[in-house]
Motif scaffolding. Structure first.
Motif, PDB file in Angstrom:
ATOM      1  N   ASN A   1      22.845  76.500 -35.445  1.00  0.00           N
ATOM      2  CA  ASN A   1      24.224  76.492 -34.951  1.00  0.00           C
ATOM      3  C   ASN A   1      24.517  75.397 -33.922  1.00  0.00           C
ATOM      4  OD1 ASN A   1      26.438  77.799 -35.879  1.00  0.00           O
ATOM      5  ND2 ASN A   1      26.251  79.573 -34.560  1.00  0.00           N
ATOM      6  N   LYS A   2      23.640  74.412 -33.750  1.00  0.00           N
ATOM      7  CA  LYS A   2      23.847  73.377 -32.753  1.00  0.00           C
ATOM      8  C   LYS A   2      23.956  71.978 -33.352  1.00  0.00           C
ATOM      9  CE  LYS A   2      21.423  76.018 -29.262  1.00  0.00           C
ATOM     10  NZ  LYS A   2      20.266  76.121 -28.406  1.00  0.00           N
ATOM     11  N   ALA A   3      24.061  71.851 -34.656  1.00  0.00           N
ATOM     12  CA  ALA A   3      24.123  70.529 -35.296  1.00  0.00           C
ATOM     13  C   ALA A   3      25.445  69.859 -34.966  1.00  0.00           C
ATOM     14  CB  ALA A   3      23.971  70.654 -36.802  1.00  0.00           C
ATOM     15  N   ALA A   4      25.377  68.611 -34.613  1.00  0.00           N
ATOM     16  CA  ALA A   4      26.592  67.887 -34.256  1.00  0.00           C
ATOM     17  C   ALA A   4      27.345  67.428 -35.498  1.00  0.00           C
ATOM     18  CB  ALA A   4      26.238  66.694 -33.381  1.00  0.00           C
ATOM     19  N   TYR A   5      26.634  66.995 -36.514  1.00  0.00           N
ATOM     20  CA  TYR A   5      27.266  66.437 -37.706  1.00  0.00           C
ATOM     21  C   TYR A   5      26.681  67.074 -38.967  1.00  0.00           C
ATOM     22  CZ  TYR A   5      28.666  62.889 -34.376  1.00  0.00           C
ATOM     23  OH  TYR A   5      29.200  62.250 -33.293  1.00  0.00           O
ATOM     24  N   GLY A   6      27.512  67.183 -39.977  1.00  0.00           N
ATOM     25  CA  GLY A   6      27.042  67.721 -41.238  1.00  0.00           C
ATOM     26  C   GLY A   6      27.871  67.186 -42.386  1.00  0.00           C
TER      27      GLY A   6
ATOM     28  N   GLY B   1      23.145  63.380 -34.691  1.00  0.00           N
ATOM     29  CA  GLY B   1      24.004  62.265 -34.314  1.00  0.00           C
ATOM     30  C   GLY B   1      23.346  61.217 -33.441  1.00  0.00           C
ATOM     31  N   LYS B   2      22.082  61.362 -33.166  1.00  0.00           N
ATOM     32  CA  LYS B   2      21.374  60.381 -32.338  1.00  0.00           C
ATOM     33  C   LYS B   2      20.819  59.269 -33.221  1.00  0.00           C
ATOM     34  CE  LYS B   2      19.940  63.793 -28.957  1.00  0.00           C
ATOM     35  NZ  LYS B   2      18.804  64.481 -28.346  1.00  0.00           N
ATOM     36  N   ARG B   3      20.777  58.079 -32.663  1.00  0.00           N
ATOM     37  CA  ARG B   3      20.194  56.955 -33.408  1.00  0.00           C
ATOM     38  C   ARG B   3      18.683  56.912 -33.233  1.00  0.00           C
ATOM     39  NH1 ARG B   3      23.951  52.175 -34.367  1.00  0.00           N
ATOM     40  NH2 ARG B   3      25.984  53.070 -33.990  1.00  0.00           N
ATOM     41  N   LYS B   4      18.231  57.223 -32.052  1.00  0.00           N
ATOM     42  CA  LYS B   4      16.811  57.168 -31.753  1.00  0.00           C
ATOM     43  C   LYS B   4      16.235  58.581 -31.834  1.00  0.00           C
ATOM     44  CE  LYS B   4      13.935  54.599 -28.620  1.00  0.00           C
ATOM     45  NZ  LYS B   4      13.851  53.897 -27.355  1.00  0.00           N
ATOM     46  N   ASN B   5      15.110  58.728 -32.485  1.00  0.00           N
ATOM     47  CA  ASN B   5      14.452  60.030 -32.659  1.00  0.00           C
ATOM     48  C   ASN B   5      15.400  61.069 -33.260  1.00  0.00           C
ATOM     49  OD1 ASN B   5      12.133  58.950 -31.479  1.00  0.00           O
ATOM     50  ND2 ASN B   5      12.816  59.523 -29.439  1.00  0.00           N
ATOM     51  N   ALA B   6      16.131  60.664 -34.263  1.00  0.00           N
ATOM     52  CA  ALA B   6      17.116  61.557 -34.880  1.00  0.00           C
ATOM     53  C   ALA B   6      16.433  62.701 -35.625  1.00  0.00           C
ATOM     54  CB  ALA B   6      17.994  60.766 -35.837  1.00  0.00           C
ATOM     55  N   LYS B   7      17.040  63.879 -35.517  1.00  0.00           N
ATOM     56  CA  LYS B   7      16.587  65.043 -36.271  1.00  0.00           C
ATOM     57  C   LYS B   7      17.525  65.234 -37.446  1.00  0.00           C
ATOM     58  CE  LYS B   7      15.037  67.594 -32.215  1.00  0.00           C
ATOM     59  NZ  LYS B   7      15.284  68.814 -31.422  1.00  0.00           N
ATOM     60  N   GLN B   8      16.955  65.534 -38.607  1.00  0.00           N
ATOM     61  CA  GLN B   8      17.754  65.783 -39.802  1.00  0.00           C
ATOM     62  C   GLN B   8      17.207  66.997 -40.527  1.00  0.00           C
ATOM     63  OE1 GLN B   8      17.813  62.320 -42.262  1.00  0.00           O
ATOM     64  NE2 GLN B   8      19.009  61.135 -40.823  1.00  0.00           N
TER      65      GLN B   8
END
Length: 87
Positions: free
Chosen positions: A61-66, A28-35
């Protein structure tokens, strides 16, 4: 069977108890986003999301969005279309 629309894809997976889903997780981060992108076998979309969150090495188990979508046999899974069915 040629799959061109979402309806065709839903019809293809309707015959099966367990469907294969393509799940995309992000923090959910705009900068340095992990996917992370996982292919998961589950009965429902919500089960696919929870399974992906538990099995993701990046988020565990810590992903904010999916988001999840039904996997396309040719595009996502690499199956080859024959005259009778997918192999």
């Amino acid at each position: 069977m040629t799959i061109n629309t979402r309806e065709d894809l839903a019809e293809f997976w309707a015959q099966r108890d367990f469907k294969i889903w393509v799940v995309r997780l992000d923090d959910g981060k705009r900068k340095n986003a992990k996917q992370d992108r996982l292919i998961v076998r589950a009965q429902t979309e919500s089960a696919a999301l929870s399974t992906a969150k538990k099995n993701s090495l990046l988020f565990h188990n810590k992903a904010a969005y999916g988001s999840a979508k039904l996997a396309h046999p040719v595009i996502d899974l690499g199956m080859q279309e024959t005259k009778t069915a997918f192999v």
